[in-house]
Design a protein around this motif. Structure first.
Motif, PDB file in Angstrom:
ATOM      1  N   LEU A   1       0.394  17.326  -3.850  1.00  0.00           N
ATOM      2  CA  LEU A   1       0.912  18.665  -3.678  1.00  0.00           C
ATOM      3  C   LEU A   1       1.920  18.692  -4.956  1.00  0.00           C
ATOM      4  N   GLU A   2       2.428  17.616  -5.405  1.00  0.00           N
ATOM      5  CA  GLU A   2       3.045  18.196  -7.093  1.00  0.00           C
ATOM      6  C   GLU A   2       1.928  18.154  -7.675  1.00  0.00           C
ATOM      7  N   ASN A   3       0.688  17.553  -7.816  1.00  0.00           N
ATOM      8  CA  ASN A   3       0.215  17.748  -8.945  1.00  0.00           C
ATOM      9  C   ASN A   3      -0.811  19.469  -8.970  1.00  0.00           C
ATOM     10  N   MET A   4      -0.844  19.560  -7.990  1.00  0.00           N
ATOM     11  CA  MET A   4      -1.514  20.886  -7.394  1.00  0.00           C
ATOM     12  C   MET A   4      -0.735  22.155  -8.176  1.00  0.00           C
ATOM     13  N   ILE A   5       0.865  21.978  -7.622  1.00  0.00           N
ATOM     14  CA  ILE A   5       2.189  22.728  -8.215  1.00  0.00           C
ATOM     15  C   ILE A   5       2.387  22.617  -9.814  1.00  0.00           C
ATOM     16  N   LEU A   6       1.679  21.747 -10.383  1.00  0.00           N
ATOM     17  CA  LEU A   6       2.307  21.487 -11.367  1.00  0.00           C
ATOM     18  C   LEU A   6       1.210  22.376 -12.791  1.00  0.00           C
ATOM     19  N   GLU A   7       0.166  21.408 -11.806  1.00  0.00           N
ATOM     20  CA  GLU A   7      -1.356  22.341 -12.743  1.00  0.00           C
ATOM     21  C   GLU A   7      -1.687  24.630 -12.411  1.00  0.00           C
TER      22      GLU A   7
ATOM     23  N   GLU B   1       3.813  31.350  -4.305  1.00  0.00           N
ATOM     24  CA  GLU B   1       2.295  31.344  -3.039  1.00  0.00           C
ATOM     25  C   GLU B   1       2.715  30.598  -2.189  1.00  0.00           C
ATOM     26  N   LYS B   2       2.528  30.818  -0.713  1.00  0.00           N
ATOM     27  CA  LYS B   2       2.731  30.876   0.295  1.00  0.00           C
ATOM     28  C   LYS B   2       2.002  29.893   0.299  1.00  0.00           C
ATOM     29  N   LEU B   3       1.808  28.469   1.433  1.00  0.00           N
ATOM     30  CA  LEU B   3       0.658  27.139   0.932  1.00  0.00           C
ATOM     31  C   LEU B   3       0.334  27.758   1.983  1.00  0.00           C
ATOM     32  N   PRO B   4      -1.228  27.192   2.251  1.00  0.00           N
ATOM     33  CA  PRO B   4      -1.814  26.824   3.437  1.00  0.00           C
ATOM     34  C   PRO B   4      -1.214  26.957   5.006  1.00  0.00           C
ATOM     35  N   PRO B   5      -1.757  26.623   6.313  1.00  0.00           N
ATOM     36  CA  PRO B   5      -1.456  26.436   6.913  1.00  0.00           C
ATOM     37  C   PRO B   5      -1.674  24.723   7.255  1.00  0.00           C
ATOM     38  N   GLU B   6      -0.849  25.140   7.554  1.00  0.00           N
ATOM     39  CA  GLU B   6      -1.055  22.464   7.810  1.00  0.00           C
ATOM     40  C   GLU B   6      -2.192  22.580   8.587  1.00  0.00           C
ATOM     41  N   ARG B   7      -3.206  23.418   9.507  1.00  0.00           N
ATOM     42  CA  ARG B   7      -4.378  22.625   9.988  1.00  0.00           C
ATOM     43  C   ARG B   7      -4.952  23.038   8.768  1.00  0.00           C
ATOM     44  N   GLU B   8      -5.627  23.986   7.305  1.00  0.00           N
ATOM     45  CA  GLU B   8      -6.419  24.131   7.032  1.00  0.00           C
ATOM     46  C   GLU B   8      -6.281  23.043   5.455  1.00  0.00           C
ATOM     47  N   LEU B   9      -4.798  22.465   5.474  1.00  0.00           N
ATOM     48  CA  LEU B   9      -4.841  21.321   4.160  1.00  0.00           C
ATOM     49  C   LEU B   9      -5.001  20.073   5.098  1.00  0.00           C
ATOM     50  N   ALA B  10      -4.749  19.613   6.133  1.00  0.00           N
ATOM     51  CA  ALA B  10      -4.555  17.942   6.698  1.00  0.00           C
ATOM     52  C   ALA B  10      -6.218  18.688   6.786  1.00  0.00           C
TER      53      ALA B  10
ATOM     54  N   LEU C   1       0.834  15.047   7.048  1.00  0.00           N
ATOM     55  CA  LEU C   1       1.140  16.188   5.927  1.00  0.00           C
ATOM     56  C   LEU C   1       2.574  16.839   5.889  1.00  0.00           C
ATOM     57  N   ARG C   2       2.768  16.792   7.235  1.00  0.00           N
ATOM     58  CA  ARG C   2       4.257  17.598   7.010  1.00  0.00           C
ATOM     59  C   ARG C   2       5.235  16.753   7.187  1.00  0.00           C
ATOM     60  N   GLU C   3       4.778  15.297   6.724  1.00  0.00           N
ATOM     61  CA  GLU C   3       5.790  14.373   6.349  1.00  0.00           C
ATOM     62  C   GLU C   3       6.188  14.632   4.717  1.00  0.00           C
ATOM     63  N   ALA C   4       4.709  15.173   4.101  1.00  0.00           N
ATOM     64  CA  ALA C   4       4.952  14.992   2.470  1.00  0.00           C
ATOM     65  C   ALA C   4       5.619  16.294   2.050  1.00  0.00           C
ATOM     66  N   ILE C   5       5.301  17.685   2.696  1.00  0.00           N
ATOM     67  CA  ILE C   5       5.744  18.467   3.395  1.00  0.00           C
ATOM     68  C   ILE C   5       7.321  18.652   3.218  1.00  0.00           C
ATOM     69  N   GLN C   6       7.780  17.654   3.963  1.00  0.00           N
ATOM     70  CA  GLN C   6       9.207  17.745   4.036  1.00  0.00           C
ATOM     71  C   GLN C   6       9.773  17.438   2.783  1.00  0.00           C
TER      72      GLN C   6
ATOM     73  N   ALA D   1       0.765  -1.467   0.428  1.00  0.00           N
ATOM     74  CA  ALA D   1      -0.178   0.129  -0.122  1.00  0.00           C
ATOM     75  C   ALA D   1       0.833   1.061   0.010  1.00  0.00           C
ATOM     76  N   ALA D   2       0.151   2.174  -0.757  1.00  0.00           N
ATOM     77  CA  ALA D   2       0.836   2.994  -0.729  1.00  0.00           C
ATOM     78  C   ALA D   2       1.408   3.809   0.750  1.00  0.00           C
ATOM     79  N   LYS D   3       2.027   4.780   0.511  1.00  0.00           N
ATOM     80  CA  LYS D   3       2.106   5.554   2.123  1.00  0.00           C
ATOM     81  C   LYS D   3       1.742   6.912   2.219  1.00  0.00           C
ATOM     82  N   LEU D   4       1.273   7.153   3.411  1.00  0.00           N
ATOM     83  CA  LEU D   4      -0.512   8.445   3.545  1.00  0.00           C
ATOM     84  C   LEU D   4       1.004  10.001   2.574  1.00  0.00           C
ATOM     85  N   SER D   5       1.861   9.992   3.524  1.00  0.00           N
ATOM     86  CA  SER D   5       2.351  10.753   2.948  1.00  0.00           C
ATOM     87  C   SER D   5       3.203  10.882   0.892  1.00  0.00           C
ATOM     88  N   ASP D   6       3.394   9.737   1.152  1.00  0.00           N
ATOM     89  CA  ASP D   6       3.346   9.933  -0.769  1.00  0.00           C
ATOM     90  C   ASP D   6       2.390  10.284  -1.525  1.00  0.00           C
ATOM     91  N   VAL D   7       1.118   9.790  -0.770  1.00  0.00           N
ATOM     92  CA  VAL D   7       0.063   9.981  -1.711  1.00  0.00           C
ATOM     93  C   VAL D   7      -0.412  12.046  -1.799  1.00  0.00           C
TER      94      VAL D   7
END
Length: 249
Positions: free
Chosen positions: A18-24, A31-40, A50-55, A7-13
């Motif tokens: 996030l990569e797709n959002m940057i690409l499109e 642009e500043k990313l929304p706060p972690e709370r909002e993104l989560a 989420l924090r692991e994905a951003i790292q 199974a894919a790791k959640l942070s990789d998903v």
């Protein structure tokens, strides 16, 4: 014998989203990313995942953290095309014409695909940006910014991510080119009116879904600018020669 599918790791998903959002372009360069709370909450995931994905995103060089200021999407194109290079290009004698030739390819193909793929929401943005050009006063810098925004909206409507990021990364250089052109061409009312009419034809072709006509309208607009600039240069030379003869008498 059964094979276990890992199974894919959640942070990789989350990373892929996030990569797709940057690409499109949903997350724009700078642009500043929304706060972690909002993104989560948006992704319906835990904040540690989420924090692991951003790292991981930061490790790939796609975002950068600013101490006490949050996390921002990096703009690799703007870092490559630095301000000194912008200044060097803009001061080169042939830069205006070189950029016009480049814009023929860039804006022509953007117009073609915008007419082919644009959504109604895209067309509303294109029309709104077109109308804002007429609302700008005689401030040439503001008008150049409005015209550049109009062409950027068309690039966005093309839904070509490579083209979008290329145009986005060159905004400062393209806006400077538009401003330099306006400083020469806006002195003549007839030319100014013709330019506005060209943009109207381009807009109509895009929002009415006529790809080939949109491409031709873009190229005709830029060809007119090039011819008008060449004529203005000749006229300036004639005036200078006349002044030299007057002084010599």
């Amino acid at each position: 014998m059964s094979l276990k599918v890992k199974a894919a790791k959640l942070s990789d998903v989350i990373l892929a989203q996030l990569e797709n959002m940057i690409l499109e372009g949903s997350l724009a360069p700078g642009e500043k990313l929304p706060p972690e709370r909002e993104l989560a909450k948006q992704f319906e995931v835990s904040r540690p995942s989420l924090r692991e994905a951003i790292q991981k995103l930061e490790a790939k060089g796609l975002v950068t953290r600013r101490q006490g200021g949050g996390t921002f999407v990096k703009n690799q194109l703007e870092e490559g095309l630095s301000d000194p290079l912008f200044e060097l290009i803009s001061k080169h004698p042939e830069s205006q014409f070189d950029l016009l030739e480049f814009r023929h390819a860039l804006e022509g193909i953007a117009a073609y695909y915008a007419a082919l793929r644009g959504t109604q929401n895209d067309f509303v943005k294109v029309k709104h940006s077109f109308e804002k050009i007429a609302q700008v006063s005689d401030d040439l810098s503001a008008k150049a910014k409005a015209i550049n925004a109009f062409h950027f909206c068309i690039a966005e409507a093309s839904h070509n991510v490579v083209l979008l990021h290329l145009v986005r990364g060159m905004q400062a250089l393209l806006e400077q080119n538009v401003l330099q052109n306006l400083q020469v061409l806006m002195k003549k009312t007839a030319v100014s009116q013709q330019l506005a009419q060209h943009r109207k034809v381009l807009m109509d072709a895009v929002i009415e879904g006529r790809p080939e006509e949109a491409r031709l309208a873009s190229n005709a607009h830029l060809a007119f600018i090039e011819e008008a600039l060449l004529e203005a240069t000749k006229e300036h030379s004639r005036i200078e020669r006349s002044l030299r003869r007057t002084r010599a008498q």
